[in-house]
Design an enzyme around this catalytic site. Structure first.
Site, PDB file in Angstrom:
ATOM      1  N   LYS A 126       0.847  -1.193   0.000  1.00  0.00           N
ATOM      2  CA  LYS A 126       0.000   0.000   0.000  1.00  0.00           C
ATOM      3  C   LYS A 126       0.882   1.241   0.000  1.00  0.00           C
ATOM      4  O   LYS A 126       1.926   1.275   0.656  1.00  0.00           O
ATOM      5  CB  LYS A 126      -0.884  -0.031   1.242  1.00  0.00           C
ATOM      6  CG  LYS A 126      -1.908   1.089   1.362  1.00  0.00           C
ATOM      7  CD  LYS A 126      -2.742   0.875   2.614  1.00  0.00           C
ATOM      8  CE  LYS A 126      -3.821   1.928   2.771  1.00  0.00           C
ATOM      9  NZ  LYS A 126      -4.665   1.667   3.962  1.00  0.00           N
TER      10      LYS A 126
ATOM     11  N   SER B 250      -9.460   1.721   3.331  1.00  0.00           N
ATOM     12  CA  SER B 250      -8.627   2.521   2.449  1.00  0.00           C
ATOM     13  C   SER B 250      -7.624   1.691   1.636  1.00  0.00           C
ATOM     14  O   SER B 250      -6.962   2.225   0.742  1.00  0.00           O
ATOM     15  CB  SER B 250      -7.843   3.549   3.280  1.00  0.00           C
ATOM     16  OG  SER B 250      -6.995   2.898   4.207  1.00  0.00           O
TER      17      SER B 250
ATOM     18  N   SER C 140      -9.767  -0.734   7.507  1.00  0.00           N
ATOM     19  CA  SER C 140      -9.283  -0.523   6.138  1.00  0.00           C
ATOM     20  C   SER C 140      -8.535  -1.682   5.502  1.00  0.00           C
ATOM     21  O   SER C 140      -8.209  -1.621   4.318  1.00  0.00           O
ATOM     22  CB  SER C 140      -8.411   0.737   6.089  1.00  0.00           C
ATOM     23  OG  SER C 140      -9.203   1.882   6.289  1.00  0.00           O
TER      24      SER C 140
END
Length: 468
Positions: A80, A150, A174
């Site tokens: 990420k 997210s 997330s």
């Protein structure tokens, strides 16, 4: 699509170890798959092909020389875009970070590289992880819908068989929210189990880095590498890391599975409730003992979550918000401005209630070993939607719907696993979450694997795979 990319991490690791396939061949298969699906799902901020190829070549040389480092050696993974990689921009999917390039790797990236993993690229996040939809990415099961957030880019590429593992962060769900929406397995470990050092923060007392994979076994293998004490992270736990694979398949006979009587089945889509209750019945058939429990102080979960997250996020962004507010997207800027309105007394009260909740939940866990609940009350919404309207006319903001159940794990810090447990009539994935005691990821994973082995939900792949 190459059959290689459909393999699990554990399966491709065995082929690499046995030299039945080379790391370069595996990387090439993954790169081809990413190119094939990226136009539809937009999972990546950047693909690091040159670096990945050099790492794959080194992995082949090491394995050929008998220096196999473990199950991640030569395996393509993604991180990420909150995780620092030396010499690669960490944008956090924000214009605030357009020109910021870290000079050293974050702790998790360093652990992955030490284990021989091949980092293929960096995935999109909701800006600074402050949201639940990842606007730049799309859901591989229906590109007209959100992949969740997210960590939406990470879950999307894992679901689309672009990589075998992608890292995420979980502050209000997330890792688990996009995993539920994309039919992947996502683990939020115990708070402090995985180092946050070098990972851009959203809310330091709620942030949890964690893995996203396609199976429970792959999650256990990934956590084995990611977990461990790090003195650079003040919240890191100086506790031994067990072998997560050891005893993983011993089943759930005699395991006490908590079934919440309150909160977690309130205002839930009927298809979601049906899938999760069927999963609970499946665990009972496998030998688990079902125990109904009242989740204590459940009505305080969301007030505590946002009472902590809002001011902590605003404190982290204080300078940037003052100097260049126009570089934030509107939704994130509004949240950051709201955080400045939370008083110190309100923040301290939220932390106090959080402590009381953790103590009460610990008492609940004297009666159970794990707690089972829906991960989300609804499947993935269409891109651009901001609210969900319930049959009784009640309108709920999607960010609240998506975090309503997942925030329990962040406020308590308990290890919590999302795993696939069904599909809606529209073909959208449904996930359930399993929460355990602090540092008892082994039991959580064990329960997850028992269910996974008895079902086939995790074996399904999106139709867009290989469509070009």
């Amino acid at each position: 699509m190459s059959s290689l990319t459909r393999l699990t991490l554990a399966q491709v690791a065995q082929k690499l170890k046995a030299r039945e396939v080379s790391a370069v061949e595996v990387l090439d298969a993954c790169l081809t798959q990413v190119r094939s699906t990226e136009k539809q799902i937009s999972a990546y901020v950047c693909v690091l092909e040159d670096q990945a190829r050099a790492a794959a070549q080194q992995a082949d040389a090491d394995i050929s020389a008998g220096r196999w480092k473990g199950p991640l050696h030569g395996v393509p993974v993604a991180v990420k875009d909150l995780y620092d990689i030396a010499g690669v921009p960490t944008t956090a999917s924000s214009r605030q970070r357009t020109n910021w390039t870290p000079q050293q790797d974050c702790a998790v990236v360093r652990r992955l590289q030490d284990a021989g993993a091949v980092i293929l690229g960096k995935t999109h996040t909701h800006e600074f992880a402050y949201g639940a939809i990842t606007p730049k990415s799309r859901n591989p099961w229906d590109p007209g819908r959100t992949p969740g957030g997210s960590s939406g880019g990470s879950a999307a590429t894992v679901a689309a068989c672009g990589v075998y593992l992608a890292t995420g962060t979980d502050t209000a769900g997330s890792v688990r929210i996009p995993s539920s929406m994309c039919n992947t397995v996502g683990l939020k470990p115990t708070y402090g189990r995985v180092s946050r050092a070098g990972v851009s923060s959203l809310s330091w007392s709620l942030d949890h880095p964690g893995p996203i994979t396609r199976t429970v076994e792959d999650t256990a293998l990934s956590l084995q590498v990611m977990a461990g004490f790090d003195p650079a992270d003040r919240g890191s736990l100086d506790e031994p890391v067990p072998s997560y694979a050891e005893g993983l398949g011993q089943g759930v006979k005699g395991l006490r599975v908590g079934v919440p009587k309150n909160y977690f089945f309130d205002r839930v889509d009927p298809e979601v409730e049906s899938a999760v209750r069927a999963a609970i019945d499946q665990l009972k058939e496998l030998g688990a003992e079902l125990v109904e429990v009242e989740v204590p102080m459940a009505e305080q979960i969301i007030p505590v979550e946002f009472g902590i997250m809002l001011p902590e996020a605003s404190a982290y962004h204080r300078t940037m918000l003052r100097e260049s507010p126009e570089l934030y997207t509107a939704d994130v800027r509004i949240l950051l401005e709201l955080g400045h309105l939370v008083t110190a007394t309100d923040y301290l009260q939220a932390q106090r209630v959080r402590t009381l909740m953790q103590r009460a939940v610990a008492e609940m866990y004297q009666r159970i070993d794990v707690l089972i609940a829906p991960t989300l009350p609804i499947p993935a919404a269409r891109s651009g939607e901001e609210v969900h309207t319930w049959p009784d006319g009640t309108v709920e903001a999607l960010v609240m719907a998506y975090t309503r159940f997942t925030s329990f794990g962040n406020v308590t810090g308990l290890p919590t696993l999302n795993l696939p447990c069904g599909f809606s009539k529209d073909g959208l994935p449904i996930g359930m979450q399993i929460s355990g005691r602090p540092l008892d990821e082994k039991t959580v994973l064990r329960a997850g694997l028992a269910y996974e082995k008895a079902t086939t939900w995790h074996q399904r792949h999106p139709e867009l795979i290989g469509a070009g």
